[in-house]
Design an enzyme around this catalytic site. Structure first.
Site, short mmCIF file in Angstrom:
data_model
loop_
_atom_site.label_atom_id
_atom_site.label_comp_id
_atom_site.label_asym_id
_atom_site.label_seq_id
_atom_site.Cartn_x
_atom_site.Cartn_y
_atom_site.Cartn_z
N CYS A 139 0.83 -1.21 0.00
CA CYS A 139 0.00 0.00 0.00
C CYS A 139 0.87 1.26 0.00
O CYS A 139 1.55 1.55 0.99
CB CYS A 139 -0.90 -0.06 1.24
SG CYS A 139 -1.75 1.47 1.64
N CYS A 187 0.05 3.79 2.73
CA CYS A 187 0.52 3.27 4.02
C CYS A 187 2.00 3.60 4.22
O CYS A 187 2.42 3.97 5.31
CB CYS A 187 0.33 1.76 4.10
SG CYS A 187 -1.40 1.22 3.98
#
Length: 102
Positions: free
Chosen positions: A31, A34
């Site tokens: 991600c 993230c």
């Protein structure tokens, strides 16, 4: 204080039984957002000894992600006294995260 990796095995002791406010970062290695948020979460862990900062990898711990209704990542959840106080989805500025844990 360093960031604690939370799994279903240590969730009870690290999160629910914590005497501190707990900030949980639900994330995954693949991600991009993230990875952008991670250094900010790490900074908060180092700057706020009164807050326990934890990370949950949603690929490794899908049960915990489901338990908190995580549909998108990154998701931040603040827990105090075993109860969810606030939750946010997506990359957040540091000031917003600090406001969540107050």
């Amino acid at each position: 204080m360093s960031v604690i990796t939370v799994t279903k095995e240590n969730f009870q002791s690290e999160v629910l039984e914590s005497d501190k406010t707990v900030l949980i970062d639900f994330w995954a290695e693949w991600c991009g957002p993230c990875r952008m948020l991670s250094p900010v979460v790490d900074e908060i862990a180092n700057e706020k000894p009164d807050v326990k900062v934890c990370k949950v990898n949603v690929d490794n711990e899908p049960e915990l992600a489901t338990q908190f209704g995580v549909m998108s990542i990154p998701t931040l959840v603040v827990i105090k006294d075993g109860k969810v106080q606030s939750q946010s989805v997506g990359v957040q500025p540091k000031n917003n995260i600090l406001a969540m844990v107050k």
